[in-house]
Design an enzyme around this catalytic site. Structure first.
Site, PDB file in Angstrom:
ATOM      1  N   CYS A   1       1.293   3.190   5.321  1.00  0.00           N
ATOM      2  CA  CYS A   1       0.502   3.806   6.524  1.00  0.00           C
ATOM      3  C   CYS A   1       1.817   4.100   7.572  1.00  0.00           C
ATOM      4  CB  CYS A   1      -0.546   3.458   7.114  1.00  0.00           C
ATOM      5  SG  CYS A   1      -1.432   4.480   8.226  1.00  0.00           S
TER       6      CYS A   1
ATOM      7  N   HIS B   1      -4.237   3.914   2.887  1.00  0.00           N
ATOM      8  CA  HIS B   1      -4.545   2.207   3.008  1.00  0.00           C
ATOM      9  C   HIS B   1      -5.334   1.819   1.777  1.00  0.00           C
ATOM     10  CE1 HIS B   1      -3.388   1.043   6.866  1.00  0.00           C
ATOM     11  NE2 HIS B   1      -3.547   2.075   7.540  1.00  0.00           N
TER      12      HIS B   1
ATOM     13  N   GLU C   1      -5.201  -0.721   0.318  1.00  0.00           N
ATOM     14  CA  GLU C   1      -5.529  -2.187   0.290  1.00  0.00           C
ATOM     15  C   GLU C   1      -6.733  -2.453   0.974  1.00  0.00           C
ATOM     16  OE1 GLU C   1      -3.636  -1.606   4.283  1.00  0.00           O
ATOM     17  OE2 GLU C   1      -3.440  -0.856   2.330  1.00  0.00           O
TER      18      GLU C   1
END
Length: 320
Positions: free
Chosen positions: A142, A235, A237
């Protein structure tokens, strides 16, 4: 194979409850194997949450991974206890002489600031410069991806008319690239940002390749062709409820927050969001660890400096 972390990290209990294979330091010392050394530069304010998210994905690899946590010395975290940071985190001066198979640089909530206005920008630049000679492959996330592209290639970020938040469909641009092996032609990943990187700026650099884009979210994955740097603008994750947490946080602050797109079933914020990006996230990290860390770095990390010095010298000698 497990992820190796500090015995008493809060993430250990969470991951073990999820059936993620975690190995404590004391147990790992009994094994005759060199784990991959990964340095995680955590720039997110919610550090414990981010640690757990990254550990979860690294722990799904068939490789043994040893993670060290790094924080900036020039910024004081207001959202994580000082005792946690003192116990589990290092600063750059403590790792400067070390060598690592991989480095992960997270995002940070500073997108609306110019890079040079961020209080730890000079320190981050020093770390990114150091990564060229002391780390084989760096994985930027990001804002970390935007910062890396700006530092290494002068690629700017552009403000969006409104925050991009939601789960978006992406497609693969290069199906034969090792990072994209096994990835579906169409897959989903979350985004949460106020700025963007533009496709045409990536395509101007002959050393960069565009690996994945989204019709709505734009550039998603770009990489240096030599595998030394990867830039992920989303993102992958994130947990199931991370976007929801950000949305309700902004509402509580009195901000004009819009519902994350393609996230809540029926756009009902009381409904449980489906987790539609887990398999992609797992494969993304596993492919990076396997093809660009494990397969490339020497067994003796002390020889990494010589290998990377030769590579940098070769690049410098190329005509521009």
């Amino acid at each position: 194979m497990p992820i190796k972390i500090h015995n008493s990290l809060p993430a250990r209990k969470i991951l073990e409850d999820e059936n993620i294979f975690v190995m404590t330091e004391s147990r790992a010392m009994q094994q005759d194997i060199r784990p991959l050394k990964i340095l995680l530069l955590n720039l997110m304010p919610t550090k414990i949450e981010t640690e757990t998210q990254i550990f979860r994905l690294l722990g799904n690899s068939p490789l043994q991974v040893e993670v060290e946590l790094l924080q900036t010395a020039t910024h004081i975290s207001k959202n994580t206890s000082g005792s946690h940071l003192m116990k589990f985190y290092k600063v750059f001066s403590q790792v400067r002489e070390e060598f690592y198979d991989g480095l992960i640089i997270t995002g940070a909530p500073v997108e609306n600031m110019a890079f040079e206005e961020v209080d730890y920008w000079d320190e981050l630049c020093e770390i990114m410069k150091w990564s060229k000679t002391n780390v084989y492959s760096t994985f930027h996330i990001c804002w970390g991806a935007q910062a890396g592209l700006y530092y290494h290639y002068g690629i700017p970020k552009y403000p969006l008319a409104e925050k991009l938040s939601g789960v978006f469909r992406h497609h693969v641009k290069d199906v034969f690239h090792p990072l994209m092996r096994g990835v579906d032609d169409r897959f989903y990943a979350p985004h949460s940002r106020h700025t963007e990187i533009r496709k045409e700026d990536i395509e101007k650099h002959e050393s960069l390749v565009l690996l994945s884009t989204s019709r709505t979210a734009g550039v998603y994955i770009a990489a240096n062709k030599n595998g030394r740097q990867f830039f992920i603008t989303g993102h992958s994750e994130y947990d199931r409820n991370t976007l929801a947490g950000e949305y309700f946080r902004d509402l509580n602050r009195g901000l004009a927050a819009k519902l994350p797109q393609n996230y809540f079933p029926g756009d009902d914020p009381s409904a449980l969001p489906p987790l539609t990006w887990r398999s992609h996230a797992t494969l993304l990290y596993t492919n990076w660890l396997n093809y660009y860390v494990y397969q490339q770095t020497p067994y003796d990390l002390k020889t990494l400096h010589e290998m990377l010095d030769d590579e940098l010298s070769s690049e410098t000698e190329k005509p521009h």
